[in-house]
Design an enzyme around this catalytic site. Sequence first.
Site, PDB file in Angstrom:
ATOM      1  CE  LYS A  27     -26.974   4.611  64.145  1.00 36.99           C
ATOM      2  NZ  LYS A  27     -26.820   5.450  65.549  1.00 36.99           N
ATOM      3  CB  THR A  28     -25.363  -1.825  66.221  1.00 37.59           C
ATOM      4  OG1 THR A  28     -24.670  -0.801  65.653  1.00 37.59           O
ATOM      5  CG2 THR A  28     -24.563  -3.023  66.080  1.00 37.59           C
ATOM      6  N   PRO A  56     -28.595   9.725  66.287  1.00 40.35           N
ATOM      7  CG  PRO A  56     -29.310  11.175  67.580  1.00 40.35           C
ATOM      8  CD  PRO A  56     -29.967  10.188  66.669  1.00 40.35           C
ATOM      9  N   PRO A  57     -25.367   8.734  67.957  1.00 43.97           N
ATOM     10  CG  PRO A  57     -23.354   9.484  67.900  1.00 43.97           C
ATOM     11  CD  PRO A  57     -24.668   9.934  67.705  1.00 43.97           C
ATOM     12  CG  HIS A  64     -19.467  31.976  89.138  1.00 52.47           C
ATOM     13  ND1 HIS A  64     -18.591  32.559  88.423  1.00 52.47           N
ATOM     14  CD2 HIS A  64     -19.897  30.964  88.547  1.00 52.47           C
ATOM     15  CE1 HIS A  64     -18.845  32.337  87.005  1.00 52.47           C
ATOM     16  NE2 HIS A  64     -19.672  31.222  87.256  1.00 52.47           N
ATOM     17  CD  GLU A  65     -21.201  27.279  90.523  1.00 52.04           C
ATOM     18  OE1 GLU A  65     -22.237  27.020  89.901  1.00 52.04           O
ATOM     19  OE2 GLU A  65     -20.236  27.430  89.997  1.00 52.04           O
ATOM     20  CB  THR A 104     -30.311   5.961  68.977  1.00 52.31           C
ATOM     21  OG1 THR A 104     -29.568   5.986  67.929  1.00 52.31           O
ATOM     22  CG2 THR A 104     -30.019   7.449  69.649  1.00 52.31           C
ATOM     23  CG  HIS A 142     -24.628  30.382  87.470  1.00 50.57           C
ATOM     24  ND1 HIS A 142     -24.682  30.894  86.175  1.00 50.57           N
ATOM     25  CD2 HIS A 142     -23.254  30.038  87.498  1.00 50.57           C
ATOM     26  CE1 HIS A 142     -23.404  31.300  85.694  1.00 50.57           C
ATOM     27  NE2 HIS A 142     -22.658  30.740  86.428  1.00 50.57           N
TER      28      HIS A 142
END
Length: 668
Positions: free
Chosen positions: A233-234, A228-229, A448-449, A231, A452
């Site tokens: 790699k570069t 994934p972007p 509403h909250e 993480t 939840h």
Amino acid sequence: MSDNQDNNKKRRPLKNLPPEGIQWKVGLIWVAIIGAIVALFLFNPARSAQPASLKVQQVVEMAEQGKIAEGAIRSDSTGGRDWSILTGETKEPILHSETGPTKTFVATGRLTDTSLERLQKSQVFAEKPATTVTTQLLYNILPFVIVIGLLYFLFMRQIRQAGKGALNFGKSRAKLLTREKDRIVFADVAGCDEAKEEVSEVVEFLKDPKKFTKMGGKIPKGILMVGPPGTGKTLLAKAVAGEAEVPFFSISGSDFVEMFVGVGASRVRDMFEQGRKNAPCIIFIDEIDAVGRQRGAGLGGGNDEREQTLNSLLVEMDGFDTTEGVIIIAATNRPDVLDSALLRPGRFDRQIYVDLPDLVGREQILRVHARKISLADNVDLAVIARGTPGLSGAELANLLNEAALLAARRNKKKVEMIDVEDAREKVQFGRERRRVMDDEEKKLTAYHEAGHALIQAVLDDGHMPVHKVTIIPRGASLGSTMYIPKKDVLTHAMKRLLNQIATGLGGRIAEELVMGDISSGASGDIKQVTKIARHMVCDWGMSPLGMIAYGESQDTVFLGREITRNQAYSEETARRIDAEVQRIIDEQYQRARQIITERRTVLDKIAAALLEHETIEGRHVMELLEHGEIRSPVIGVKPPLLAAPAKPAERPAAESAGSAGAPAPSPA
């Protein structure tokens, strides 16, 4: 001198290019020289004034009278033996010519022996060799030849430079990384120990190749890092450059493709040619999917420039004429679109998956980035790591940077734990936005909250407790209910998915029971629960339809597959899928409605606490559920006092959409 400096001396640069700015400076110097020469010949005062034309007898008389400062006698071969040319300069500008007063003169005519004796007695005239036609032409034409030659030299040089610029289109843009500036080593990379270990084998091979070759082994020619972007790699490739004692070339996949045909393939060949000259070396290609996409893709296929570049890359990596010593490391987050010929052994022998960091990896990443940040003693990076599941290394670095900026705005000398907590909520859930809401809309958001939070608190098994509930707008929502899992989510159990669906429907149910009406605030919740239910039916086999994958294909039209593929299932199966998705959501809706109905008193208390404090924590919700009151202190920041707002006009549904709580992390 250290070993690093010795190795740096051994490295050869890409090209022996002059320093930047030297070329235009040299051109400026040549322009100045030409200007000086032109000014010398065109604006010389001695050349601008025309000499006066006299007779020989006049010159003889002036010499005897002492009016001539100096003179010269030259014999003219064109007029005979006694034909001469007298030139010289008078003491005073008494002579007048067409261009004005002048001291120079010239006299051409027959010079008798008597006149010659008189001139010699004056002791101001000297005999000089005769001027020929050749010397006259040389004196008059030589300056112009010099100027024209210099102009020709400069113009030809510019033409050659322009030609080289055109030919440079096919040259590689790979940059040779140096180790003196911003060096990154493996100690600076955390959270991907397995990937770091595999890449370190390449560095170890380059340092001691006999250790591997004596066993008959060969180092992989290519290593492909996927994940994934964000993480790392570069960053891992930069660490290889810092650790390796060999030249390291870096290039982006998009640098190969240009508007001219054949440029990409030429750059690939030139890049490998540079690599062979500096072998052994490492070439890093970032975002290789820009040039390595599957061939024949798109509507109608085609043989475009990108495919020619890919063909050249395939041949150079493992073709008929391949030499050892060049190791390719590439990075991409789209391995599914790469050509299969590029992924076979012999080209990219090894694929390293750089995944999102786990709990230990996140703590290590935070410690690496915390070196440059002044942290207070109360900052516990282990607690931050537990509260940031699913975040990549780049996001964790951004979190600490946001905390540092927030502490600076608050005029603190060190970053405290409250700053990190606020930065985490800003990164994960959005920044607080103080909106002026009337009492009715604030009450609707609070219930509403509360719906939840109540269902999540009742159904949660300790895996994902309520972290915080707020009616302060964040991002696109008017309120948020935040859940933070206690551990990394690697698999999704069916019971937990059903609990997430019930929790997502709690906001709409609370609105309906208390307000007697429903709003568009549940739009985000509806999308989320539908997505979870469809994954359960189509991808995970969690329905009576059985363990059959009905998921949508991940292929795209631009890969040339989806347009020719038939539908994966019949219309009858599609109706059954829709029916199962509807059944799952309806059952959880009734389940959540029953929970809220039985605990209506707790719902009212949670909503009242939200209206009073605007933000309460998860422990306050549990206290209201278990004891009926809040026993721990509520720490909150009151908003500034504002004038009473006028009665708001009716808003369209699109504005109030998103007042639902933040949904739980997607199980997809």
